[in-house]
Design a protein around this motif. Structure first.
Motif, mmCIF file in Angstrom:
data_model
loop_
_atom_site.group_PDB
_atom_site.id
_atom_site.type_symbol
_atom_site.label_atom_id
_atom_site.label_comp_id
_atom_site.label_asym_id
_atom_site.label_seq_id
_atom_site.Cartn_x
_atom_site.Cartn_y
_atom_site.Cartn_z
ATOM 1 N N GLN A 36 0.836 -1.205 0.000
ATOM 2 C CA GLN A 36 0.000 0.000 0.000
ATOM 3 C C GLN A 36 0.870 1.254 0.000
ATOM 4 O OE1 GLN A 36 -2.392 -0.407 3.484
ATOM 5 N NE2 GLN A 36 -4.105 -1.334 2.393
ATOM 6 N N ALA A 37 1.913 1.237 0.797
ATOM 7 C CA ALA A 37 2.806 2.397 0.868
ATOM 8 C C ALA A 37 3.482 2.631 -0.470
ATOM 9 C CB ALA A 37 3.849 2.200 1.960
ATOM 10 N N ILE A 80 2.524 6.078 9.145
ATOM 11 C CA ILE A 80 3.299 6.179 7.910
ATOM 12 C C ILE A 80 4.347 7.263 8.104
ATOM 13 C CG2 ILE A 80 3.251 6.735 5.452
ATOM 14 C CD1 ILE A 80 0.092 5.581 7.043
ATOM 15 N N LEU A 81 5.600 6.894 7.898
ATOM 16 C CA LEU A 81 6.699 7.849 7.948
ATOM 17 C C LEU A 81 7.051 8.192 6.504
ATOM 18 C CD1 LEU A 81 8.928 6.010 10.583
ATOM 19 C CD2 LEU A 81 7.251 7.821 10.992
ATOM 20 N N HIS A 82 6.866 9.426 6.145
ATOM 21 C CA HIS A 82 7.124 9.875 4.775
ATOM 22 C C HIS A 82 8.244 10.913 4.830
ATOM 23 C CE1 HIS A 82 6.417 12.325 1.141
ATOM 24 N NE2 HIS A 82 6.134 11.162 0.611
ATOM 25 N N ASP A 125 18.581 8.350 4.755
ATOM 26 C CA ASP A 125 17.925 7.047 4.727
ATOM 27 C C ASP A 125 17.216 6.803 6.044
ATOM 28 O OD1 ASP A 125 18.912 6.540 2.158
ATOM 29 O OD2 ASP A 125 20.760 5.687 2.951
ATOM 30 N N LEU A 126 16.217 5.924 6.022
ATOM 31 C CA LEU A 126 15.329 5.716 7.157
ATOM 32 C C LEU A 126 15.399 4.264 7.628
ATOM 33 C CD1 LEU A 126 13.140 7.287 8.734
ATOM 34 C CD2 LEU A 126 11.541 6.686 6.939
ATOM 35 N N TYR A 127 15.640 4.057 8.933
ATOM 36 C CA TYR A 127 15.676 2.730 9.551
ATOM 37 C C TYR A 127 14.733 2.745 10.758
ATOM 38 C CZ TYR A 127 19.795 2.099 6.690
ATOM 39 O OH TYR A 127 20.646 2.017 5.616
ATOM 40 N N GLY A 156 15.426 9.693 -2.881
ATOM 41 C CA GLY A 156 14.457 10.788 -2.850
ATOM 42 C C GLY A 156 13.499 10.623 -1.704
ATOM 43 N N GLN A 157 12.292 10.157 -2.025
ATOM 44 C CA GLN A 157 11.284 9.938 -1.002
ATOM 45 C C GLN A 157 11.506 8.578 -0.343
ATOM 46 O OE1 GLN A 157 7.363 10.211 -2.645
ATOM 47 N NE2 GLN A 157 7.526 12.379 -3.094
ATOM 48 N N ASP A 158 11.461 8.569 0.982
ATOM 49 C CA ASP A 158 11.542 7.323 1.736
ATOM 50 C C ASP A 158 10.239 7.177 2.507
ATOM 51 O OD1 ASP A 158 14.309 6.279 1.327
ATOM 52 O OD2 ASP A 158 14.825 8.269 2.059
ATOM 53 N N VAL A 159 9.585 6.023 2.345
ATOM 54 C CA VAL A 159 8.318 5.772 3.021
ATOM 55 C C VAL A 159 8.416 4.458 3.771
ATOM 56 C CG1 VAL A 159 5.846 5.364 2.745
ATOM 57 C CG2 VAL A 159 6.997 7.025 1.283
ATOM 58 N N VAL A 160 8.039 4.485 5.049
ATOM 59 C CA VAL A 160 7.983 3.280 5.872
ATOM 60 C C VAL A 160 6.629 3.262 6.574
ATOM 61 C CG1 VAL A 160 8.908 2.095 7.902
ATOM 62 C CG2 VAL A 160 10.465 3.103 6.237
#
Length: 185
Positions: free
Chosen positions: A16-17, A60-62, A71-73, A94-98
């Motif tokens: 979904q993300a 949601i982390l955008h 970067d996202l961890y 660019g965009q990081d979504v978790v």
């Protein structure tokens, strides 16, 4: 069996993300998402910045790298996730979504890493709550009090308690090392 369903739900949430990622721009945030926080910051090359997420529910982390490459961890096992210790990650340019699923224990640790390809990275992260994900009726972390009120059993650890626990562990570890060194030498 429960592990299978959790894995399946995480894969579904991630898909979904990714679907939203292709259509997501500033004007097209889904109406079901409620903006909780906006975090802006700078991070040096090879360094981490850590955040803590205490909100329950599907989060949601955008994150958008405005300059450089951040970067996202994410992890529910440690408050200091890195590229060695994480449960979820997004490492695009660019965009990081978790998507942090409902069943992650709170608090959730968020690590933002400044990629070494840039001297400094600038980022903006928007934290959304997704209202469309229904609460799991079989969630074992939910219980009922004597009054019948639904409550969550998530360990909310304060910063002081975390630091104190970490300090005790270091003290024990150093004591053990001293004993080993005395025996060896």
């Amino acid at each position: 069996m429960a592990l299978h369903w959790r894995t399946l739900s995480v894969v579904l949430l991630l898909s979904q993300a990714l679907t939203f990622l292709h259509t997501l721009d500033e004007d097209r945030i889904p109406e079901e998402w409620v903006l909780l926080h906006v975090v802006q910051g700078h991070i040096g090359a090879g360094n981490y910045s850590y955040l803590r997420l205490n909100h329950d529910g599907n989060i949601i982390l955008h994150m958008q790298s405005l300059k450089g490459d951040a970067d996202l961890y994410v992890s529910d096992k440690t408050l200091r996730p890195s590229f060695d210790t994480y449960k979820l990650q997004s490492v695009t340019c660019g965009q990081d979504v978790v998507v942090v699923p409902v069943d992650f224990m709170r608090p959730v640790g968020i690590g933002i890493y400044g990629h070494p390809s840039h001297q400094e990275s600038e980022f903006e992260m928007k934290v959304f709550y997704d209202q469309t994900v229904p609460e799991d009726p079989f969630d074992k972390s939910v219980y009922f009090s004597e009054e019948g009120d639904k409550q969550k059993r998530h360990p909310h650890v304060s910063e002081e308690e975390f630091q104190e626990e970490e300090s005790v562990l270091w003290t024990i570890l150093i004591g053990i090392l001293k004993i080993v060194l005395e025996i060896l030498f």
